[in-house]
Design an enzyme around this catalytic site. Structure first.
Site, PDB file in Angstrom:
ATOM      1  N   LYS A  22       1.102  -1.479  -0.117  1.00 25.92           N
ATOM      2  CA  LYS A  22       0.086  -0.253  -0.216  1.00 25.92           C
ATOM      3  C   LYS A  22       0.924   1.176  -0.290  1.00 25.92           C
ATOM      4  O   LYS A  22       0.358   2.404  -0.541  1.00 25.92           O
ATOM      5  CB  LYS A  22      -0.851   0.064   1.180  1.00 25.92           C
ATOM      6  N   ASN A  23       1.823   1.340   0.735  1.00 27.43           N
ATOM      7  CA  ASN A  23       2.613   2.270   1.020  1.00 27.43           C
ATOM      8  C   ASN A  23       3.588   2.906  -0.359  1.00 27.43           C
ATOM      9  O   ASN A  23       3.956   3.930  -0.088  1.00 27.43           O
ATOM     10  CB  ASN A  23       3.158   2.365   2.504  1.00 27.43           C
ATOM     11  N   CYS A 118      -4.486  12.220  13.482  1.00 29.68           N
ATOM     12  CA  CYS A 118      -4.754  11.235  13.042  1.00 29.68           C
ATOM     13  C   CYS A 118      -5.097  10.616  14.657  1.00 29.68           C
ATOM     14  O   CYS A 118      -4.648  11.071  15.304  1.00 29.68           O
ATOM     15  CB  CYS A 118      -4.944  10.579  11.830  1.00 29.68           C
ATOM     16  N   ARG A 123       0.658  14.756  13.497  1.00 26.14           N
ATOM     17  CA  ARG A 123       1.130  14.140  12.381  1.00 26.14           C
ATOM     18  C   ARG A 123       0.956  15.655  11.607  1.00 26.14           C
ATOM     19  O   ARG A 123       0.828  15.448  10.548  1.00 26.14           O
ATOM     20  CB  ARG A 123       0.326  13.691  11.822  1.00 26.14           C
ATOM     21  N   ASP A 307       4.760   0.265  12.037  1.00 24.64           N
ATOM     22  CA  ASP A 307       3.565  -0.955  11.587  1.00 24.64           C
ATOM     23  C   ASP A 307       3.564  -2.116  12.062  1.00 24.64           C
ATOM     24  O   ASP A 307       2.678  -2.688  11.505  1.00 24.64           O
ATOM     25  CB  ASP A 307       3.751   0.018  10.351  1.00 24.64           C
ATOM     26  N   ARG A 399      -8.845  -0.181   4.477  1.00 23.74           N
ATOM     27  CA  ARG A 399      -8.146   0.947   4.027  1.00 23.74           C
ATOM     28  C   ARG A 399      -6.382   0.230   3.248  1.00 23.74           C
ATOM     29  O   ARG A 399      -6.062   1.268   3.094  1.00 23.74           O
ATOM     30  CB  ARG A 399      -7.690   2.021   4.792  1.00 23.74           C
TER      31      ARG A 399
END
Ligand code: EPU
Length: 419
Positions: A22-23, A118, A123, A307, A399
Site C-alpha cells: 500500500k505505502n 489522525c 502528524r 507499523d 484501508r
C-alpha cells in the site's frame, strides 16, 4: 458498518499470497503526476486507500484505466491538469499530501487541503513544507488549504532533514526529480518503499543516487513512459509471520522480499519461530511456547517497524513472561491497548513504553478498531481468544489489508464479515 466475527482459538496452516505494498503504491501513484507519457503500474493492492488516491488523481485530471481485477492501472495525464486537491479527499487519507511535491514541480501550482491529525498522532507536515520551500516553493495557509506556487521550475538545493520522515523524503524526491540542477538530501528515510520509488523514477529516466541516508538527485526535464510492478507489502507479510508465530502456525507466505522484514524476523526467532527464507517467500512455523522479548523499540528502517508494533504486542501478550515495547515514531500509537485489555491482556503504559505481562488467556469480546494496524492486531488477538469476538469499524482495516478475511479463511481462521 461492516464488522468481523471471529471464533477462536484457531491454528493456522497453508499458503498466503501477499498483495502489493500500500505505502509504495500510494507514492508511485502520486509520482505519476510528474509524467506527460503514460504510466502502467502493476500489482496494485485492492485496498481503500488506493481507491482514494486514484480518485484524487482523477480529480486533478488524470485519465485512469483499471484492469478488470483492478490490479493494473494505466494513467495518462492531460496537457492541462487541475491543481486543487479537495478537503473531501485529503481528509480521508493523509498520504494525499504526497501529491504536493509532484504537482508543484510539474504544474508550478498546487492548492491542497491541509491534512489534519489522525488517531495515531498529530502528524504535522511542517518538514514537507520547509523542504519544498528550500527548492523554491512559496506557500501560504488559507482557510485550511496550502496555497503553493513557484515561478517556473524548482531549483535543486542542499537539505538536511531535521528528523527522519518517510513522507517528507518522498515528497522532496518527487519534487527534486524535475527541478533544475542538483539536490542533495541528508538524513533521509530509507524504507524499502522509498527505494521502490527511486527505482521506479530511475527506470523512467530520473537521475537519483543513494549513499546511506543521503540521496542525490540531478533534475531532468521529463520522464519516459514506464511499466512497473509495485513491491510486495512487507507489513502485510510481517503481520502473517506474527500470526504464524502466535497461533502455532505453519505458513508459506509468498510474493514479497523477506529481506524487507529481517529485523522483525529476528524478533520472531527470539520468540521461538522457525523459518526458512527464499528470494520471494518464507516458510514459517510458530512455537508451542512463545518466549518474551524485553526492550522491543520501534525505529525508522532498518529498525523495528512502527507499523508492526501493535501486532508484536499481541504476540507478547501470549509469551511466557514479561516483555516491553517502546513506540518511538508516533506519539499516540497505543490505541489497541485498551481493546486488548478487554480481552484480558495485562499491559501497563508509561510514557511511550508498554510493559506486557505474558501468559494471557484471551477471552473473546466485542472490540472497536481505531486505526489500520491497531485493527489487525485485534484480529490476531481474536484468532487466539477463546470463544467469539466481534471487531467493529473494520473500514480502518479495509484501508490497507486486501481481502483479509479471505486470506485468513484459507489458512483456517473462522472469520466472517457481517454487514
Ligand atoms: N513528522 C513531523 N512533521 C512532518 C512529517 C513527519 O513532525 O512534516 C513526524 C510524524 O508526526 C511522526 C514522524 O515524524 O511522528 C515520522 O513520520 P513519517 O513522516 O515518517 O510518517 P508518514 O510518512 O506520515 C509513513 C507511512 C506510515 C508509517 C510511517 C512510519 C505512508 C503512506 N505512511 O507515514 O504508515 O507508519 O511512514 O514508517 O507511507 C500505515 O500504513 O498504517 C502507516 C501509518
Amino acid at each position: 458498518m461492516d464488522k468481523f466475527q471471529i471464533k477462536g482459538p484457531c491454528k493456522i496452516k497453508g499458503e498466503v499470497e501477499i498483495s502489493g505494498a500500500k505505502n509504495s503504491a500510494l507514492v508511485l501513484l502520486a509520482a505519476t503526476l510528474l509524467f506527460d507519457k503514460p504510466v502502467i503500474l502493476k500489482n496494485l493492492p485492492r485496498v481503500r486507500d488506493i481507491d482514494t488516491m486514484l480518485n484524487l488523481l482523477k480529480s486533478l485530471g488524470s485519465k485512469i484505466i483499471l484492469s478488470k481485477d483492478k490490479k493494473i492501472v494505466k494513467i495518462q495525464n492531460k496537457k492541462k491538469m487541475k491543481t486543487l486537491a479537495k478537503y473531501s479527499l485529503v481528509k480521508t487519507m493523509r498520504a494525499s499530501i504526497l501529491v504536493l511535491g509532484p504537482s508543484i514541480s510539474k504544474f508550478h501550482k498546487s492548492i491542497i487541503s491541509y491534512p489534519g491529525g489522525c488517531n495515531i498522532g498529530s502528524r504535522p507536515v511542517n518538514y514537507h513544507l520547509s523542504a519544498l520551500k528550500k527548492l523554491g516553493m512559496k506557500y501560504e495557509i488559507k482557510q485550511g488549504y496550502i496555497h503553493a506556487k513557484t515561478n517556473g521550475r524548482l531549483n535543486g538545493a542542499k537539505i538536511n532533514f531535521p528528523r527522519i520522515s518517510v513522507g517528507t523524503t518522498e515528497n522532496t524526491i518527487l519534487a527534486a526529480s524535475l527541478a533544475s540542477g542538483k539536490t542533495i538530501l541528508k538524513n533521509c528515510a530509507i524504507e524499502p518503499e522509498i527505494k521502490d520509488l527511486t527505482n521506479f523514477l530511475n527506470a523512467a529516466g530520473a537521475k537519483i543516487k543513494w549513499s546511506g541516508r543521503t540521496c542525490s538527485i540531478t533534475g531532468v526535464k521529463s520522464l519516459k513512459e514506464i511499466n512497473y510492478s509495485v513491491m510486495g507489502d512487507r507489513i502485510e507479510a510481517g503481520t502473517f509471520c506474527i500470526a504464524a508465530t502466535l497461533a502455532e502456525g505453519d505458513l508459506q507466505i509468498k510474493n514479497f522480499n523477506p529481506k524487507n522484514i529481517e529485523t522483525e524476523l529476528k524478533l520472531l526467532k527470539k520468540a521461538g519461530a522457525k523459518f526458512k527464507t527464499f528470494e520471494n517467500k518464507i516458510f514459517i512455523k510458530g512455537p508451542k511456547k512463545i518466549k518474551p522479548i524485553k526492550n522491543i523499540k520501534t525505529k525508522e528502517w532498518p529498525g523495528v517497524a512502527t507499523d508492526m508494533q501493535s501486532q508484536l504486542m499481541v504476540l507478547m501478550c501470549k509469551a511466557n513472561g514479561q516483555s516491553s515495547i517502546t513506540e518511538n515514531i508516533f506519539e499516540n500509537r497505543f490505541l489497541h491497548v485498551g481493546e486488548l485489555q478487554r480481552l484480558g491482556a495485562k499491559i501497563k503504559i508509561k510514557n511511550s513504553t508498554a510493559t506486557i505481562e505474558g501468559n494471557t488467556k484471551f477471552i473473546g469480546a466485542e472490540l472497536m478498531s481505531s486505526d489500520l494496524r491497531a485493527s489487525v492486531a485485534l484480529v490476531l488477538a481474536a484468532m487466539v481468544s477463546k470463544g467469539k469476538s466481534a471487531i467493529n469499524r473494520i473500514y480502518h482495516l479495509d484501508r490497507g489489508y486486501e481481502k483479509l478475511e479471505n486470506k485468513l479463511k484459507k489458512i483456517g481462521v473462522k472469520i466472517k464479515r457481517l454487514k
